[in-house]
Design an enzyme around this catalytic site. Structure first.
Site, short mmCIF file in Angstrom:
data_model
loop_
_atom_site.label_atom_id
_atom_site.label_comp_id
_atom_site.label_asym_id
_atom_site.label_seq_id
_atom_site.Cartn_x
_atom_site.Cartn_y
_atom_site.Cartn_z
NE ARG A 1 -11.95 1.88 -4.05
CZ ARG A 1 -11.75 2.62 -2.96
NH1 ARG A 1 -12.48 2.42 -1.87
NH2 ARG A 1 -10.80 3.52 -2.93
CG HIS B 1 -4.49 -0.87 -1.98
ND1 HIS B 1 -4.90 0.43 -1.73
CD2 HIS B 1 -4.78 -1.10 -3.28
CE1 HIS B 1 -5.41 0.95 -2.83
NE2 HIS B 1 -5.35 0.05 -3.78
CE1 TYR C 1 -15.78 3.52 -12.65
CE2 TYR C 1 -15.05 2.83 -10.48
CZ TYR C 1 -14.78 3.40 -11.70
OH TYR C 1 -13.53 3.86 -11.97
CG ASP D 1 -5.00 -2.03 -7.12
OD1 ASP D 1 -4.72 -0.92 -6.65
OD2 ASP D 1 -6.11 -2.56 -6.98
CB SER E 1 -7.65 4.61 -4.22
OG SER E 1 -7.99 3.41 -3.55
CE LYS F 1 -8.50 -2.31 -5.25
NZ LYS F 1 -7.87 -1.01 -5.08
NE ARG G 1 -9.95 3.74 -11.18
CZ ARG G 1 -8.98 3.58 -10.27
NH1 ARG G 1 -8.09 2.64 -10.43
NH2 ARG G 1 -8.93 4.34 -9.20
CB CYS H 1 -1.70 7.73 -3.77
SG CYS H 1 -2.98 8.69 -2.95
P1 GTP Z 1 -5.61 2.88 -7.75
O1 GTP Z 1 -5.71 2.14 -9.02
O2 GTP Z 1 -6.80 3.76 -7.47
O3 GTP Z 1 -5.33 2.01 -6.55
O4 GTP Z 1 -4.45 3.99 -7.90
P2 GTP Z 1 -2.87 4.01 -8.10
O5 GTP Z 1 -2.22 4.10 -6.76
O6 GTP Z 1 -2.42 2.92 -9.00
O7 GTP Z 1 -2.66 5.45 -8.77
P3 GTP Z 1 -2.03 5.87 -10.18
O8 GTP Z 1 -0.62 5.37 -10.35
O9 GTP Z 1 -2.99 5.52 -11.24
O10 GTP Z 1 -1.94 7.46 -10.02
C1 GTP Z 1 -3.05 8.27 -9.86
C2 GTP Z 1 -2.74 9.71 -10.19
O11 GTP Z 1 -1.55 10.16 -9.52
C3 GTP Z 1 -2.52 9.93 -11.68
O12 GTP Z 1 -3.23 11.06 -12.08
C4 GTP Z 1 -1.05 10.14 -11.79
O13 GTP Z 1 -0.71 10.95 -12.87
C5 GTP Z 1 -0.66 10.77 -10.43
N1 GTP Z 1 0.74 10.44 -10.06
C6 GTP Z 1 1.30 9.21 -10.06
N2 GTP Z 1 2.61 9.25 -9.71
C7 GTP Z 1 2.88 10.56 -9.46
C8 GTP Z 1 4.08 11.25 -9.06
O14 GTP Z 1 5.15 10.69 -8.85
N3 GTP Z 1 3.96 12.60 -8.89
C9 GTP Z 1 2.79 13.26 -9.11
N4 GTP Z 1 2.77 14.57 -8.92
N5 GTP Z 1 1.65 12.64 -9.51
C10 GTP Z 1 1.69 11.31 -9.68
C1 SPV Z 2 -8.88 1.70 -6.03
O1 SPV Z 2 -9.83 2.49 -5.81
O2 SPV Z 2 -7.96 1.54 -5.19
C2 SPV Z 2 -8.80 0.97 -7.31
C3 SPV Z 2 -9.93 1.07 -8.24
O3 SPV Z 2 -7.81 0.28 -7.55
S1 SPV Z 2 -11.29 0.07 -7.81
O4 SPV Z 2 -11.11 -1.23 -8.44
O5 SPV Z 2 -12.49 0.73 -8.31
O6 SPV Z 2 -11.34 -0.10 -6.38
MN MN Z 3 -6.36 0.24 -5.80
#
Ligand code: GTP
Ligand code: SPV
Ligand code: MN
Length: 584
Positions: free
Chosen positions: A69, A226, A197, A277, A248, A206, A369, A250
């Site tokens: 983004r 979110h 993208y 999400d 994002s 979003k 992704r 996290c």
């Molecule tokens: P968006 O789709 O961008 O909104 O992200 P999201 O919040 O769904 O993040 P996601 O769960 O995909 O996690 C992103 C990264 O954080 C990955 O590389 C995970 O492996 C890492 N991660 C997730 N949960 C944990 C956790 O409990 N501990 C640690 N150390 N890393 C984590």
């Molecule tokens: C984020 O960035 O929080 C996502 C991926 O979930 S995107 O759809 O690219 O915004």
């Molecule tokens: Mn997101």
């Protein structure tokens, strides 16, 4: 096709502007998917993966300058600047139409325009909303097919109404200097140009389900957040629902699909995924807050996803999935950093170049992704398609903070919880372009997604609190505290269940807590660490509040809050109270 006159007139106008060679009305059928996939494979836009090992899966690479983004090129375009507030980029509405109009002029010559009708939310729900996206990208069509309820189902839902979100996307030249993601909430319109993208171009996600929807929520008395939505089932087969807002990359997808530690799994605990999400939240007739996931698929971060960290996500993307910017193995399967120990000896990296581990570069782009259908998720909730969604017992805020924020704490009440969300901070990630690892304030994880003045947004949270007779309790978590060697202290992933159990115990009045200056902190013995590799003292450390860092924290919160001309007085009062509690 549709006979809807509003749709037809608008499509005609946009085609007049962009001048595509032809227009294809998307119906959502299998035949259409096959035809478009074949076409994308023949032009090289998509690459077929090993159909024995990954049936129905395809692969796509975006341009090197177009992998996340672009927050600095994302605008809310209204008549008055004050309507977008201090955290959004603003463009005057007519100036934006003129500027982007010039870029769109004739940009689809030699290309096809696809008309994608889609529903955000279950087709059976009166709360769901329709969008129509015009795009010159088959990649977008195929992704929207997974991420939304797409095709004729949406025309049937819309009927002859003019109430739909008009999205226009054109790849143009993928020119980063002329890349714009513009939202016109006063006109239910989204214009996106020069990107191919994810969040920049899958306009239902979003752009609509957060930025436009948050604006609609303000006007109509609901919330677009979110947030993931999960159901936690206990051994008595009772399920309680939790939402969590993390910025994002996290940990939302991971928490939403959590597999409990073995001991709890054996006892009968289980997590069900409703969403990973986005949550649309409304007050139910029963006075509780109800959450619906408006999406139909997951656009999940690939790196770090493994059979150890998130088996459910990995299993979800074994079929009918689109992989973007991951690494391609010689056997036609995919790989990314953190997937497993079988690092390929040679492969093709996300840029399309030969890659070996010795090169020391990333094989997969850090924000690469998978786009996978939610219905393939082994732990998908049976409420996923429920028109009313699920009742929320607890809401969690959280972010990546190497220091300062304890593992978990509970806010004193709704109003204090809104302050906790409003002052949330997190280290930036690869999900947006720009520096990674820089701490920034990201209120409610909505900094890049709130479609209006964030001062008004805080007020909306406060107002909603008054309308919910039985509001969820609000918590804050941080899985990311690090030790002196920069290693994460808390094991995270499945072990986060241990914190969720404390949270639900608090909601169910089953456990006491310590009243600290910043909120209720667990008695360390109430968080079960048996079976983890951390000891009691480490846990105590994770739950501690370091006065020196909180002094800094409070100072920085002051600077943050000072940005909001429209800061509700309640938030200011909550801040002052916490400051006083800390003896500052
Ligand atoms: P968006 O789709 O961008 O909104 O992200 P999201 O919040 O769904 O993040 P996601 O769960 O995909 O996690 C992103 C990264 O954080 C990955 O590389 C995970 O492996 C890492 N991660 C997730 N949960 C944990 C956790 O409990 N501990 C640690 N150390 N890393 C984590
Ligand atoms: C984020 O960035 O929080 C996502 C991926 O979930 S995107 O759809 O690219 O915004
Ligand atoms: Mn997101």
């Amino acid at each position: 096709m549709t006979e809807n006159i509003y749709v037809k007139q608008w499509v005609e106008q946009m085609a007049d502007l962009t001048k595509p060679d032809s227009i294809v009305w998307i119906d959502g059928s299998e035949e259409e998917k096959e035809r478009l996939t074949k076409e994308a494979l023949s032009t090289g836009e998509m690459i077929e993966l090993n159909q024995d090992l990954l049936p129905g899966c395809i692969y796509h690479r975006t341009k090197e300058n177009d992998v996340a983004r672009v927050e600095h090129r994302t605008f809310i375009c209204t008549e008055k600047k004050e309507d977008v507030g201090p955290t959004n980029n603003w463009m005057d509405k007519s100036a934006a139409y003129a500027k982007l109009g010039a870029l769109y002029a004739g940009c689809m010559k030699g290309r096809t325009m696809y008309v994608i009708p889609y529903i955000m939310g279950p087709a059976s729900s009166e709360f769901s909303k329709v969008g129509v996206e015009l795009t010159d990208s088959i990649y977008v069509v195929l992704n929207m097919r997974i991420m939304t309820r797409m095709g004729n189902i949406a025309w049937n839902f819309l009927e002859n109404s003019a109430d739909f979100i008009k999205g226009l996307h054109a790849k143009a030249d993928i020119d980063p200097e002329n890349r714009y993601i513009c939202h016109f909430p006063e006109d239910n319109t989204i214009w996106s140009i020069n990107s191919g993208y994810g969040g920049n171009v899958l306009l239902g996600k979003k752009c609509f389900a957060l930025r436009i929807a948050s604006w609609l929520g303000l006007k109509e008395g609901w919330m677009a957040e979110h947030m993931l939505i999960l159901g936690l089932e206990n051994p008595k087969h009772e399920i309680q629902y939790i939402t969590a807002a993390f910025p994002s990359a996290c940990g939302k997808t991971n928490l939403a699909m959590l597999i409990p530690p073995e001991k709890y799994e054996k006892m009968g605990y289980k997590v069900w995924t409703v969403g990973d999400d986005i949550a649309w939240l409304r007050v139910g007739k029963d006075g509780r807050l109800w959450a619906v996931n408006p999406e139909a698929g997951f656009f999940g971060v690939a790196p770090g996803t493994s059979m150890k960290s998130n088996p459910n996500a990995l299993l979800t993307c074994q079929k009918d999935t689109i992989f973007t910017n991951v690494c391609l193995k010689p056997d036609g399967t995919v790989w990314w950093e953190g997937m497993d120990k079988n690092v390929p000896e040679h492969a093709i990296d996300w840029k399309g170049n030969p890659w070996t581990p010795e090169m020391g570069t990333k094989a997969a782009q850090p924000n690469s992704r998978f786009t996978a259908p939610a219905k393939h998720c082994p732990c998908i909730s049976d409420k996923f398609d429920d028109p009313n969604g699920v009742p929320v017992t607890a809401m969690i805020f959280g972010g990546r903070r190497a220091k300062v924020a304890p593992l978990v704490y509970q806010s004193f009440d709704w109003e204090h919880g809104v302050y906790v969300g409003a002052t949330m901070a997190s280290e930036t990630t690869a999900a947006a372009t720009g520096a990674v690892g820089v701490v920034r304030r990201d209120p409610m994880a909505m900094l890049p997604f709130c479609g209006y003045n964030m001062g008004d947004y805080f007020q909306h949270w406060l107002d909603m609190g008054k309308k919910i007779a039985n509001p969820p309790m609000i918590f804050n978590v941080n899985w990311f505290r690090t030790d002196a060697n920069d290693h994460f202290i808390w094991p995270g992933f499945g072990d986060n269940m241990r914190v969720l159990l404390w949270i639900l115990d608090r909601c169910n009045g089953k456990v006491d807590a310590v009243k600290s200056p910043i909120g209720y902190i667990p008695n360390p013995e109430d968080i079960d660490i048996e079976g983890t590799d951390i000891d009691f003292d480490t846990l105590k450390g994770l739950l501690s509040i370091d006065m020196d860092s909180w002094k800094e924290e409070i100072k920085d919160q002051e600077t943050h809050l000072a940005k909001f001309e429209k800061l509700p007085k309640e938030i200011r009062a909550q801040y002052e109270a916490v400051k006083k509690n800390l003896g500052l």
